[in-house]
Design a protein around this motif. Structure first.
Motif, PDB file in Angstrom:
ATOM      1  N   SER A  36       0.827  -1.211   0.000  1.00 55.07           N
ATOM      2  CA  SER A  36       0.000   0.000   0.000  1.00 55.07           C
ATOM      3  C   SER A  36       0.866   1.268   0.000  1.00 55.07           C
ATOM      4  N   VAL A  37       1.880   1.289   0.836  1.00 53.32           N
ATOM      5  CA  VAL A  37       2.793   2.447   0.901  1.00 53.32           C
ATOM      6  C   VAL A  37       3.470   2.658  -0.457  1.00 53.32           C
ATOM      7  N   ALA A  39       2.402   1.569  -3.374  1.00 49.91           N
ATOM      8  CA  ALA A  39       1.394   1.902  -4.389  1.00 49.91           C
ATOM      9  C   ALA A  39       1.100   3.400  -4.373  1.00 49.91           C
ATOM     10  N   ASN A  40       1.123   4.010  -3.211  1.00 47.18           N
ATOM     11  CA  ASN A  40       0.938   5.457  -3.117  1.00 47.18           C
ATOM     12  C   ASN A  40       2.164   6.210  -3.630  1.00 47.18           C
ATOM     13  N   TYR A  41       3.329   5.632  -3.434  1.00 43.05           N
ATOM     14  CA  TYR A  41       4.588   6.258  -3.840  1.00 43.05           C
ATOM     15  C   TYR A  41       4.818   6.162  -5.356  1.00 43.05           C
ATOM     16  N   SER A  42       4.421   5.065  -5.949  1.00 41.85           N
ATOM     17  CA  SER A  42       4.728   4.794  -7.352  1.00 41.85           C
ATOM     18  C   SER A  42       4.318   5.896  -8.326  1.00 41.85           C
ATOM     19  N   ASP A  69      -2.738  -2.805  -6.978  1.00 38.70           N
ATOM     20  CA  ASP A  69      -2.723  -1.337  -7.048  1.00 38.70           C
ATOM     21  C   ASP A  69      -1.562  -0.813  -7.897  1.00 38.70           C
ATOM     22  N   ARG A 133       5.976  11.939  -0.252  1.00 43.57           N
ATOM     23  CA  ARG A 133       4.618  12.080   0.290  1.00 43.57           C
ATOM     24  C   ARG A 133       4.402  13.479   0.853  1.00 43.57           C
ATOM     25  N   HIS A 136       4.248  16.069  -1.935  1.00 43.19           N
ATOM     26  CA  HIS A 136       2.964  15.972  -2.629  1.00 43.19           C
ATOM     27  C   HIS A 136       1.854  16.617  -1.803  1.00 43.19           C
ATOM     28  N   GLU A 137       1.816  16.322  -0.509  1.00 39.67           N
ATOM     29  CA  GLU A 137       0.787  16.897   0.357  1.00 39.67           C
ATOM     30  C   GLU A 137       0.900  18.418   0.416  1.00 39.67           C
TER      31      GLU A 137
END
Length: 170
Positions: A36-37, A39-42, A69, A133, A136-137
């Motif tokens: 999951s981590v 997949a968000n980074y990719s 994902d 991350r 991006h935020e």
């Protein structure tokens, strides 16, 4: 040019402190969280990511690849370590673009580095993921949903002109 990131899954799970409780409770949850981590980074990194998990000690286990994902999650076959699979995968991927390998295994780092790939320690990968991350935020942060509305980003004189048109005034 495409970039690739190959992650030694269990190696990262055992190196990152955020996985400590998960890996002690149930390794399956730690694997899922890592995927999951990543997949968000990719999409933020632009890298195609492969996560490799050892299954070499599991009896009668055939190699298995799943796309979760957008991340290729690979379980090695019985008798094959993640390191051996990663070495083979790096050889194939280097033909298509730069390859980064994340592992704390010094011998593995040396082998992939010798083949022309870049090496990342688990801590370097962790910092990269967190930095991406946060960036991006910060870049995409909106205080209220209305901040994203086009009308709130227009110059006052343009907004005033549109408002007059909307009300039928010229």
């Amino acid at each position: 040019m495409k970039e690739f990131l190959v992650v030694d899954g269990y190696n990262i799970i055992h190196a990152w402190p955020e996985f400590e409780k998960l890996r002690d409770a149930r390794l399956e949850h730690a694997r899922s969280k890592l995927v999951s981590v990543l997949a968000n980074y990719s999409p933020l990194s632009g890298q195609k990511i492969f996560v490799v998990f050892d299954a070499h000690q599991v009896k009668n286990y055939a190699e298995k690849t799943e796309i979760v994902d957008g991340i290729a999650v690979i379980y090695t076959r019985q008798g094959e370590t993640a390191d051996a699979f990663i070495e083979r995968l790096v050889g194939d991927l280097l033909k298509e673009g730069p390859v980064y390998v994340a592992t704390s295994d010094w011998a593995e780092q040396s082998v992939v580095f010798g083949r022309g790939a870049y090496r990342l320690t688990p801590e370097e990968l962790r910092r990269q993921v967190n930095r991406t991350r946060i960036e991006h935020e910060k870049h995409c942060k909106q205080d209220t949903p209305a901040d994203g509305y086009l009308e709130n980003r227009l110059l006052d004189r343009v907004r005033s002109k549109f408002e007059k048109w909307r009300r039928g005034k010229k």
